[in-house]
Write a protein that holds these residues in place. Structure first.
Motif, PDB file in Angstrom:
ATOM      1  N   SER A 189       0.812  -1.213   0.000  1.00  0.00           N
ATOM      2  CA  SER A 189       0.000   0.000   0.000  1.00  0.00           C
ATOM      3  C   SER A 189       0.845   1.263   0.000  1.00  0.00           C
ATOM      4  CB  SER A 189      -0.930   0.016   1.214  1.00  0.00           C
ATOM      5  OG  SER A 189      -0.181   0.039   2.412  1.00  0.00           O
ATOM      6  N   ARG A 190       2.138   1.132   0.288  1.00  0.00           N
ATOM      7  CA  ARG A 190       3.061   2.253   0.157  1.00  0.00           C
ATOM      8  C   ARG A 190       4.358   1.708  -0.431  1.00  0.00           C
ATOM      9  NH1 ARG A 190       2.420   5.048   6.130  1.00  0.00           N
ATOM     10  NH2 ARG A 190       0.212   5.569   5.957  1.00  0.00           N
ATOM     11  N   VAL A 220     -11.236   3.427   2.937  1.00  0.00           N
ATOM     12  CA  VAL A 220     -10.738   2.208   3.563  1.00  0.00           C
ATOM     13  C   VAL A 220      -9.332   1.868   3.078  1.00  0.00           C
ATOM     14  CG1 VAL A 220     -13.069   1.325   3.925  1.00  0.00           C
ATOM     15  CG2 VAL A 220     -11.833   0.678   1.857  1.00  0.00           C
ATOM     16  N   ILE A 221      -9.013   2.207   1.822  1.00  0.00           N
ATOM     17  CA  ILE A 221      -7.655   1.990   1.336  1.00  0.00           C
ATOM     18  C   ILE A 221      -6.665   2.794   2.161  1.00  0.00           C
ATOM     19  CG2 ILE A 221      -6.082   2.538  -0.573  1.00  0.00           C
ATOM     20  CD1 ILE A 221      -8.275   1.724  -2.485  1.00  0.00           C
ATOM     21  N   GLN A 222      -7.010   4.024   2.474  1.00  0.00           N
ATOM     22  CA  GLN A 222      -6.104   4.908   3.190  1.00  0.00           C
ATOM     23  C   GLN A 222      -5.981   4.555   4.665  1.00  0.00           C
ATOM     24  OE1 GLN A 222      -4.196   7.047   1.827  1.00  0.00           O
ATOM     25  NE2 GLN A 222      -5.070   7.357  -0.199  1.00  0.00           N
ATOM     26  N   CYS A 255      -5.727  -3.829   8.019  1.00  0.00           N
ATOM     27  CA  CYS A 255      -5.705  -5.166   7.429  1.00  0.00           C
ATOM     28  C   CYS A 255      -5.615  -5.059   5.901  1.00  0.00           C
ATOM     29  CB  CYS A 255      -6.952  -5.939   7.830  1.00  0.00           C
ATOM     30  SG  CYS A 255      -8.476  -5.345   7.058  1.00  0.00           S
ATOM     31  N   PRO A 256      -5.242  -6.133   5.223  1.00  0.00           N
ATOM     32  CA  PRO A 256      -5.252  -6.110   3.755  1.00  0.00           C
ATOM     33  C   PRO A 256      -6.646  -5.781   3.223  1.00  0.00           C
ATOM     34  CG  PRO A 256      -4.043  -8.016   4.544  1.00  0.00           C
ATOM     35  CD  PRO A 256      -4.687  -7.404   5.742  1.00  0.00           C
ATOM     36  N   VAL A 257      -6.684  -5.024   2.128  1.00  0.00           N
ATOM     37  CA  VAL A 257      -7.945  -4.596   1.526  1.00  0.00           C
ATOM     38  C   VAL A 257      -7.993  -5.117   0.092  1.00  0.00           C
ATOM     39  CG1 VAL A 257      -9.392  -2.652   0.839  1.00  0.00           C
ATOM     40  CG2 VAL A 257      -8.021  -2.511   2.938  1.00  0.00           C
ATOM     41  N   ALA A 258      -9.042  -5.877  -0.224  1.00  0.00           N
ATOM     42  CA  ALA A 258      -9.265  -6.356  -1.589  1.00  0.00           C
ATOM     43  C   ALA A 258     -10.288  -5.457  -2.262  1.00  0.00           C
ATOM     44  CB  ALA A 258      -9.759  -7.799  -1.572  1.00  0.00           C
TER      45      ALA A 258
END
Length: 293
Positions: free
Chosen positions: A106-107, A279-281, A285-288
Protein backbone atom coordinates in the motif's frame (compact mmCIF):
# COMPACT_ATOMS: atom_id res chain seq x y z
CA UNK A 1 -1.74 -22.90 -17.05
CA UNK A 2 -3.77 -21.55 -14.15
CA UNK A 3 -3.86 -17.79 -13.86
CA UNK A 4 -1.36 -16.73 -11.17
CA UNK A 5 -1.57 -14.61 -8.10
CA UNK A 6 0.61 -11.68 -9.21
CA UNK A 7 2.47 -9.32 -6.90
CA UNK A 8 4.41 -6.18 -7.70
CA UNK A 9 7.72 -5.91 -5.85
CA UNK A 10 10.10 -2.96 -5.62
CA UNK A 11 12.27 -3.84 -2.61
CA UNK A 12 10.25 -1.80 -0.10
CA UNK A 13 9.05 -3.36 3.18
CA UNK A 14 5.48 -2.95 1.95
CA UNK A 15 6.11 -4.85 -1.27
CA UNK A 16 7.89 -7.65 0.60
CA UNK A 17 4.92 -7.94 2.96
CA UNK A 18 2.68 -8.01 -0.11
CA UNK A 19 4.82 -10.77 -1.65
CA UNK A 20 4.53 -12.88 1.50
CA UNK A 21 0.77 -12.35 1.63
CA UNK A 22 0.45 -13.19 -2.07
CA UNK A 23 2.50 -16.39 -1.67
CA UNK A 24 0.22 -17.65 1.09
CA UNK A 25 -2.83 -16.71 -0.97
CA UNK A 26 -1.43 -18.56 -4.00
CA UNK A 27 -0.99 -21.71 -1.92
CA UNK A 28 -4.53 -21.40 -0.53
CA UNK A 29 -5.99 -21.09 -4.03
CA UNK A 30 -3.72 -23.66 -5.66
CA UNK A 31 -2.25 -21.04 -7.99
CA UNK A 32 1.31 -20.18 -9.03
CA UNK A 33 2.85 -16.94 -7.79
CA UNK A 34 4.16 -14.36 -10.25
CA UNK A 35 6.72 -11.93 -8.84
CA UNK A 36 6.68 -8.83 -11.02
CA UNK A 37 9.19 -5.98 -11.00
CA UNK A 38 8.64 -2.93 -13.20
CA UNK A 39 11.91 -1.43 -14.38
CA UNK A 40 12.01 2.35 -14.19
CA UNK A 41 14.36 2.82 -17.15
CA UNK A 42 14.25 5.63 -19.69
CA UNK A 43 16.05 4.90 -23.02
CA UNK A 44 16.78 8.58 -23.69
CA UNK A 45 18.99 8.95 -20.64
CA UNK A 46 22.72 9.35 -21.20
CA UNK A 47 24.78 6.15 -21.03
CA UNK A 48 21.75 4.12 -21.98
CA UNK A 49 23.50 0.74 -22.19
CA UNK A 50 25.16 1.12 -18.79
CA UNK A 51 21.97 2.43 -17.25
CA UNK A 52 19.98 -0.44 -18.69
CA UNK A 53 22.41 -3.04 -17.34
CA UNK A 54 22.37 -1.41 -13.90
CA UNK A 55 18.57 -1.36 -13.82
CA UNK A 56 18.36 -5.02 -14.81
CA UNK A 57 20.85 -5.92 -12.08
CA UNK A 58 18.84 -4.01 -9.52
CA UNK A 59 15.67 -5.73 -10.69
CA UNK A 60 17.29 -9.16 -10.30
CA UNK A 61 18.32 -8.26 -6.74
CA UNK A 62 14.80 -7.09 -5.89
CA UNK A 63 13.24 -10.25 -7.31
CA UNK A 64 15.79 -12.50 -5.58
CA UNK A 65 15.06 -10.82 -2.24
CA UNK A 66 11.32 -11.26 -2.73
CA UNK A 67 11.70 -14.90 -3.75
CA UNK A 68 13.74 -15.67 -0.63
CA UNK A 69 11.04 -14.02 1.49
CA UNK A 70 8.17 -15.98 -0.05
CA UNK A 71 9.95 -19.34 -0.02
CA UNK A 72 10.69 -18.89 3.67
CA UNK A 73 7.06 -18.05 4.41
CA UNK A 74 5.50 -20.60 2.02
CA UNK A 75 7.94 -23.35 0.98
CA UNK A 76 5.29 -25.06 -1.16
CA UNK A 77 4.56 -22.06 -3.36
CA UNK A 78 5.19 -22.38 -7.10
CA UNK A 79 6.93 -19.14 -7.99
CA UNK A 80 8.34 -17.49 -11.08
CA UNK A 81 9.55 -13.96 -11.60
CA UNK A 82 9.48 -11.46 -14.41
CA UNK A 83 10.88 -8.03 -15.26
CA UNK A 84 8.86 -5.63 -17.37
CA UNK A 85 9.36 -2.02 -18.39
CA UNK A 86 7.18 0.82 -17.10
CA UNK A 87 5.28 3.05 -16.74
CA UNK A 88 4.56 1.24 -13.50
CA UNK A 89 0.81 1.82 -13.34
CA UNK A 90 0.23 0.67 -16.93
CA UNK A 91 2.34 -2.45 -16.46
CA UNK A 92 0.57 -3.39 -13.24
CA UNK A 93 -2.89 -2.78 -14.69
CA UNK A 94 -1.96 -5.07 -17.58
CA UNK A 95 -0.71 -7.70 -15.15
CA UNK A 96 -4.00 -7.62 -13.24
CA UNK A 97 -5.95 -8.53 -16.37
CA UNK A 98 -4.29 -11.95 -16.63
CA UNK A 99 -4.08 -12.73 -12.91
CA UNK A 100 -6.33 -14.41 -10.38
CA UNK A 101 -5.64 -11.28 -8.37
CA UNK A 102 -2.93 -8.63 -8.12
CA UNK A 103 -1.27 -7.81 -4.79
CA UNK A 104 0.52 -4.54 -4.05
CA UNK A 105 2.17 -2.90 -1.10
CA UNK A 106 0.00 0.00 0.00
CA UNK A 107 3.06 2.25 0.16
CA UNK A 108 6.36 2.15 -1.69
CA UNK A 109 9.79 3.70 -1.64
CA UNK A 110 8.62 7.13 -2.77
CA UNK A 111 10.58 9.61 -4.85
CA UNK A 112 12.13 8.69 -8.19
CA UNK A 113 13.09 5.10 -7.34
CA UNK A 114 9.80 3.99 -5.80
CA UNK A 115 7.54 2.15 -8.22
CA UNK A 116 4.66 1.40 -5.88
CA UNK A 117 4.12 4.82 -4.32
CA UNK A 118 0.65 5.63 -3.12
CA UNK A 119 -0.37 7.45 -6.29
CA UNK A 120 0.61 4.47 -8.46
CA UNK A 121 -1.24 1.99 -6.24
CA UNK A 122 -4.34 4.17 -6.29
CA UNK A 123 -4.21 4.49 -10.07
CA UNK A 124 -3.87 0.72 -10.44
CA UNK A 125 -6.86 0.16 -8.17
CA UNK A 126 -8.88 2.70 -10.16
CA UNK A 127 -8.04 1.21 -13.58
CA UNK A 128 -7.54 -2.52 -12.97
CA UNK A 129 -10.13 -4.91 -14.39
CA UNK A 130 -9.18 -7.63 -11.90
CA UNK A 131 -9.20 -7.73 -8.12
CA UNK A 132 -6.36 -5.84 -6.41
CA UNK A 133 -5.28 -6.46 -2.81
CA UNK A 134 -3.33 -3.78 -0.93
CA UNK A 135 -1.12 -4.94 1.94
CA UNK A 136 0.67 -2.81 4.53
CA UNK A 137 3.96 -3.86 6.10
CA UNK A 138 2.50 -3.36 9.58
CA UNK A 139 -0.79 -5.05 8.75
CA UNK A 140 -1.86 -8.69 8.86
CA UNK A 141 0.13 -10.68 6.31
CA UNK A 142 0.78 -14.33 5.78
CA UNK A 143 -1.24 -17.23 7.11
CA UNK A 144 -4.71 -17.02 8.62
CA UNK A 145 -4.38 -15.54 12.09
CA UNK A 146 -5.89 -16.98 15.26
CA UNK A 147 -7.69 -14.69 17.69
CA UNK A 148 -8.31 -14.93 21.39
CA UNK A 149 -10.54 -17.89 22.22
CA UNK A 150 -9.23 -20.07 19.41
CA UNK A 151 -11.29 -18.56 16.60
CA UNK A 152 -10.13 -17.16 13.31
CA UNK A 153 -10.19 -13.60 12.08
CA UNK A 154 -13.15 -12.65 9.92
CA UNK A 155 -13.23 -11.78 6.27
CA UNK A 156 -15.34 -8.61 6.10
CA UNK A 157 -17.23 -7.42 3.01
CA UNK A 158 -19.32 -4.32 2.49
CA UNK A 159 -22.57 -4.84 0.56
CA UNK A 160 -25.07 -2.22 -0.57
CA UNK A 161 -28.33 -4.18 -0.64
CA UNK A 162 -29.89 -1.60 -2.98
CA UNK A 163 -27.21 -2.37 -5.59
CA UNK A 164 -25.61 -5.71 -4.68
CA UNK A 165 -22.66 -6.77 -6.83
CA UNK A 166 -22.14 -10.45 -7.58
CA UNK A 167 -18.41 -10.07 -8.26
CA UNK A 168 -17.74 -8.55 -4.86
CA UNK A 169 -19.90 -11.03 -2.95
CA UNK A 170 -18.42 -14.05 -4.74
CA UNK A 171 -14.86 -12.85 -4.11
CA UNK A 172 -15.61 -12.45 -0.40
CA UNK A 173 -17.22 -15.89 -0.07
CA UNK A 174 -14.30 -17.53 -1.88
CA UNK A 175 -11.78 -15.68 0.31
CA UNK A 176 -13.56 -16.91 3.44
CA UNK A 177 -13.83 -20.45 2.07
CA UNK A 178 -10.14 -20.90 1.32
CA UNK A 179 -9.29 -19.55 4.80
CA UNK A 180 -11.93 -21.56 6.65
CA UNK A 181 -12.88 -18.20 8.14
CA UNK A 182 -16.18 -16.60 9.03
CA UNK A 183 -17.54 -14.09 6.54
CA UNK A 184 -18.99 -10.95 8.06
CA UNK A 185 -21.26 -9.17 5.58
CA UNK A 186 -22.02 -5.57 6.49
CA UNK A 187 -24.58 -3.12 5.15
CA UNK A 188 -24.59 0.44 6.46
CA UNK A 189 -27.87 2.36 6.33
CA UNK A 190 -28.88 5.92 7.06
CA UNK A 191 -32.19 7.02 8.53
CA UNK A 192 -34.24 8.99 5.96
CA UNK A 193 -34.59 12.73 6.32
CA UNK A 194 -38.20 13.61 7.04
CA UNK A 195 -37.92 16.49 4.58
CA UNK A 196 -37.01 14.11 1.75
CA UNK A 197 -39.64 11.44 2.32
CA UNK A 198 -41.84 10.90 -0.71
CA UNK A 199 -45.62 10.43 -0.80
CA UNK A 200 -46.68 7.23 0.94
CA UNK A 201 -43.29 6.61 2.57
CA UNK A 202 -43.36 5.75 6.23
CA UNK A 203 -41.04 7.91 8.26
CA UNK A 204 -42.42 7.31 11.75
CA UNK A 205 -40.77 3.93 12.37
CA UNK A 206 -38.12 3.13 14.92
CA UNK A 207 -34.48 2.59 14.15
CA UNK A 208 -34.87 -0.99 15.35
CA UNK A 209 -37.61 -1.64 12.81
CA UNK A 210 -35.52 -0.08 10.04
CA UNK A 211 -32.54 -2.21 11.01
CA UNK A 212 -34.67 -5.36 10.99
CA UNK A 213 -35.98 -4.48 7.53
CA UNK A 214 -32.46 -3.91 6.17
CA UNK A 215 -31.37 -7.21 7.72
CA UNK A 216 -34.18 -9.02 5.87
CA UNK A 217 -33.07 -7.39 2.61
CA UNK A 218 -29.47 -8.44 3.27
CA UNK A 219 -30.49 -12.02 4.05
CA UNK A 220 -32.43 -12.20 0.78
CA UNK A 221 -29.44 -10.94 -1.21
CA UNK A 222 -27.10 -13.49 0.40
CA UNK A 223 -29.38 -16.53 0.28
CA UNK A 224 -28.19 -17.90 -3.11
CA UNK A 225 -24.57 -17.37 -2.11
CA UNK A 226 -25.11 -19.11 1.21
CA UNK A 227 -26.57 -22.06 -0.70
CA UNK A 228 -23.56 -22.15 -3.04
CA UNK A 229 -21.02 -21.77 -0.22
CA UNK A 230 -22.81 -23.84 2.41
CA UNK A 231 -19.54 -24.52 4.25
CA UNK A 232 -18.92 -20.80 4.93
CA UNK A 233 -20.14 -19.41 8.25
CA UNK A 234 -21.83 -16.07 7.54
CA UNK A 235 -22.58 -13.24 9.98
CA UNK A 236 -25.04 -10.74 8.54
CA UNK A 237 -24.71 -7.26 10.05
CA UNK A 238 -26.51 -3.97 9.47
CA UNK A 239 -25.47 -0.75 11.17
CA UNK A 240 -26.62 2.83 11.00
CA UNK A 241 -23.94 5.25 9.87
CA UNK A 242 -21.50 6.04 7.12
CA UNK A 243 -20.32 2.97 5.19
CA UNK A 244 -16.62 3.85 5.42
CA UNK A 245 -16.69 4.29 9.19
CA UNK A 246 -18.70 1.11 9.69
CA UNK A 247 -16.36 -0.93 7.49
CA UNK A 248 -13.23 0.40 9.17
CA UNK A 249 -14.61 -0.45 12.59
CA UNK A 250 -15.67 -3.94 11.49
CA UNK A 251 -12.29 -4.58 9.87
CA UNK A 252 -10.20 -3.45 12.84
CA UNK A 253 -9.57 -7.08 13.80
CA UNK A 254 -10.23 -8.70 10.43
CA UNK A 255 -7.92 -10.71 8.21
CA UNK A 256 -9.23 -9.22 4.98
CA UNK A 257 -11.62 -6.42 4.02
CA UNK A 258 -13.40 -6.70 0.66
CA UNK A 259 -14.94 -3.69 -1.09
CA UNK A 260 -16.17 -3.01 -4.60
CA UNK A 261 -15.05 -0.48 -7.18
CA UNK A 262 -17.37 0.58 -9.96
CA UNK A 263 -15.59 0.79 -13.30
CA UNK A 264 -16.50 3.55 -15.71
CA UNK A 265 -16.89 3.53 -19.48
CA UNK A 266 -14.78 6.70 -19.53
CA UNK A 267 -11.21 5.39 -19.06
CA UNK A 268 -9.72 8.86 -18.74
CA UNK A 269 -11.62 9.32 -15.48
CA UNK A 270 -9.85 6.91 -13.13
CA UNK A 271 -10.76 7.38 -9.51
CA UNK A 272 -12.05 5.31 -6.64
CA UNK A 273 -15.28 6.08 -4.87
CA UNK A 274 -15.26 7.78 -1.45
CA UNK A 275 -15.85 4.59 0.54
CA UNK A 276 -13.16 2.58 -1.24
CA UNK A 277 -10.72 5.49 -1.04
CA UNK A 278 -11.30 5.86 2.70
CA UNK A 279 -10.74 2.21 3.56
CA UNK A 280 -7.66 1.99 1.34
CA UNK A 281 -6.10 4.91 3.19
CA UNK A 282 -7.07 3.91 6.72
CA UNK A 283 -7.56 0.14 7.05
CA UNK A 284 -4.70 -1.73 8.71
CA UNK A 285 -5.71 -5.17 7.43
CA UNK A 286 -5.25 -6.11 3.75
CA UNK A 287 -7.95 -4.60 1.53
CA UNK A 288 -9.26 -6.36 -1.59
CA UNK A 289 -10.81 -4.03 -4.17
CA UNK A 290 -13.03 -5.91 -6.63
CA UNK A 291 -13.96 -4.05 -9.83
CA UNK A 292 -17.38 -4.27 -11.41
CA UNK A 293 -19.54 -2.40 -13.89
Amino acid sequence: MLSPVAVGVDGSPESLAAAEWAACEAVRRGRPLRLLHVRNWHPRQGGAETSYAAERHRARCVLRQAEERVRTACPDVRVYDEQVEGPASAALVKASAGAELLVLGSRGLGGITGLLVGSVALEVVARATGAVVLVRADGTAGETQEVAGGGRRDVVVGVDVTEPCDEVIEFAFEAARVRHARLRVLHAWRAPDLLTLGPGEIGLVSDRERAEEWLRFLAAVLQPWGDKYSDVDVLETVVEGKPSGALLKAASGAELLVVGHRLTDRPRIARTGPVTHAVIQQAVCPVAVVPHY
